[in-house]
Design a protein around this motif. Structure first.
Motif, PDB file in Angstrom:
ATOM      1  N   LEU A  66       0.914  -1.331  -0.014  1.00  7.35           N
ATOM      2  CA  LEU A  66      -0.121  -0.084  -0.091  1.00  7.35           C
ATOM      3  C   LEU A  66       0.922   1.096   0.034  1.00  7.35           C
ATOM      4  O   LEU A  66       0.634   2.316  -0.479  1.00  7.35           O
ATOM      5  CB  LEU A  66      -0.829   0.113   1.319  1.00  7.35           C
ATOM      6  CG  LEU A  66      -2.154  -1.073   1.122  1.00  7.35           C
ATOM      7  CD1 LEU A  66      -2.649  -1.224   2.341  1.00  7.35           C
ATOM      8  CD2 LEU A  66      -2.942  -0.834   0.120  1.00  7.35           C
ATOM      9  N   ARG A  67       1.826   1.252   0.719  1.00  8.91           N
ATOM     10  CA  ARG A  67       2.684   2.331   0.987  1.00  8.91           C
ATOM     11  C   ARG A  67       3.374   2.507  -0.466  1.00  8.91           C
ATOM     12  O   ARG A  67       3.784   3.935  -0.839  1.00  8.91           O
ATOM     13  CB  ARG A  67       3.868   2.330   2.099  1.00  8.91           C
ATOM     14  CG  ARG A  67       3.179   2.667   3.552  1.00  8.91           C
ATOM     15  CD  ARG A  67       4.364   2.504   4.591  1.00  8.91           C
ATOM     16  NE  ARG A  67       5.061   1.394   4.356  1.00  8.91           N
ATOM     17  CZ  ARG A  67       4.931   0.702   5.378  1.00  8.91           C
ATOM     18  NH1 ARG A  67       4.046   0.744   6.219  1.00  8.91           N
ATOM     19  NH2 ARG A  67       5.575  -0.622   5.221  1.00  8.91           N
ATOM     20  N   ALA A  68       3.830   1.552  -1.137  1.00  5.01           N
ATOM     21  CA  ALA A  68       4.843   1.593  -2.570  1.00  5.01           C
ATOM     22  C   ALA A  68       3.956   2.275  -3.390  1.00  5.01           C
ATOM     23  O   ALA A  68       4.265   2.778  -4.571  1.00  5.01           O
ATOM     24  CB  ALA A  68       5.177   0.265  -2.665  1.00  5.01           C
ATOM     25  N   GLY A  69       2.622   2.087  -3.450  1.00  2.00           N
ATOM     26  CA  GLY A  69       1.737   2.553  -4.231  1.00  2.00           C
ATOM     27  C   GLY A  69       1.351   4.056  -3.886  1.00  2.00           C
ATOM     28  O   GLY A  69       1.211   4.881  -4.859  1.00  2.00           O
ATOM     29  N   TYR A  70       0.803   4.016  -2.871  1.00  5.16           N
ATOM     30  CA  TYR A  70       0.309   5.608  -2.185  1.00  5.16           C
ATOM     31  C   TYR A  70       1.031   6.735  -2.270  1.00  5.16           C
ATOM     32  O   TYR A  70       0.735   7.589  -2.774  1.00  5.16           O
ATOM     33  CB  TYR A  70      -0.278   5.015  -0.831  1.00  5.16           C
ATOM     34  CG  TYR A  70      -0.991   6.293  -0.250  1.00  5.16           C
ATOM     35  CD1 TYR A  70      -2.037   6.735  -0.695  1.00  5.16           C
ATOM     36  CD2 TYR A  70      -0.137   6.871   1.074  1.00  5.16           C
ATOM     37  CE1 TYR A  70      -2.819   7.992   0.144  1.00  5.16           C
ATOM     38  CE2 TYR A  70      -0.963   7.901   1.609  1.00  5.16           C
ATOM     39  CZ  TYR A  70      -2.263   8.371   1.249  1.00  5.16           C
ATOM     40  OH  TYR A  70      -2.846   9.430   2.044  1.00  5.16           O
ATOM     41  N   GLY A  71       2.433   6.448  -1.997  1.00  4.03           N
ATOM     42  CA  GLY A  71       3.234   7.624  -1.862  1.00  4.03           C
ATOM     43  C   GLY A  71       3.502   8.003  -3.082  1.00  4.03           C
ATOM     44  O   GLY A  71       3.389   9.310  -3.563  1.00  4.03           O
ATOM     45  N   PRO A  72       3.848   7.125  -4.182  1.00  2.00           N
ATOM     46  CA  PRO A  72       4.213   7.694  -5.558  1.00  2.00           C
ATOM     47  C   PRO A  72       2.930   8.135  -6.154  1.00  2.00           C
ATOM     48  O   PRO A  72       3.152   9.451  -6.974  1.00  2.00           O
ATOM     49  CB  PRO A  72       4.463   6.581  -6.145  1.00  2.00           C
ATOM     50  CG  PRO A  72       5.217   5.415  -5.108  1.00  2.00           C
ATOM     51  CD  PRO A  72       4.500   5.838  -3.857  1.00  2.00           C
ATOM     52  N   LEU A  73       1.673   7.817  -6.002  1.00  2.00           N
ATOM     53  CA  LEU A  73       0.650   8.501  -6.318  1.00  2.00           C
ATOM     54  C   LEU A  73       0.294   9.917  -5.754  1.00  2.00           C
ATOM     55  O   LEU A  73      -0.056  10.601  -6.474  1.00  2.00           O
ATOM     56  CB  LEU A  73      -0.636   7.492  -6.083  1.00  2.00           C
ATOM     57  CG  LEU A  73      -0.578   6.198  -7.114  1.00  2.00           C
ATOM     58  CD1 LEU A  73      -1.955   5.567  -6.771  1.00  2.00           C
ATOM     59  CD2 LEU A  73      -0.856   6.616  -8.498  1.00  2.00           C
TER      60      LEU A  73
END
Length: 155
Positions: A66-73
């Motif tokens: 989740l963090r790997a997707g959320y931060g870049p988004l």
């Protein structure tokens, strides 16, 4: 980096990495992970989605995803709107991003029933949420400034 959207994606990932380093300090300071810790959110939301209770190990793996997707988004979203603040100081622009993330999370947590109600959190947990979103914002903005050099017109 020529592509500002790729730079925004990378900047969000770097901001997320900085936040990951802060989590250890936050948890040690609080003596426990706060209700908005990624693994707690993953466990709450995904247990409902999958209709079964997730183990702590599963929740930790999902939290990383989740963090790997959320931060870049979030970084990409910031890349779309930051043109107006790119002339501000790093601190002002970064904290504005952090406040935007804070406002989004404070609104989204109850909607998705991702955390315990905010009125049950300790004062320190509220302060740490502000601190971590500010760190994310400043590091993300600093990375954007490093990756994307504003072009100055030739004289």
């Amino acid at each position: 980096m020529k592509d500002p959207y790729a730079a925004a994606y990378v900047a969000g990932a770097v901001g997320t990495g900085a936040l990951g380093l802060l989590v250890t300090v936050r948890n040690a300071s609080l003596g426990h992970p706060p209700p908005y810790a990624a693994r707690h959110i993953a466990r709450q939301v995904l247990s409902r989605l999958f209709r079964r209770r997730m183990s702590r190990h599963e929740a930790s793996r999902w939290a990383f995803a989740l963090r790997a997707g959320y931060g870049p988004l979030l970084g990409m979203g910031w890349g779309l709107v930051r043109r107006r603040t790119s002339k501000w100081t790093l601190l002002h622009s970064g904290v504005l991003l952090g406040l935007g993330v804070l406002a989004f999370e404070r609104a989204a947590f109850p909607v998705f029933k991702a955390t315990a109600l905010a009125n049950t959190w300790s004062r320190a947990e509220h302060v740490w949420l502000f601190a971590q979103t500010a760190v994310f914002g400043v590091v993300t903005e600093a990375t954007m400034r490093w990756l994307v050099k504003e072009e100055t017109p030739a004289s």
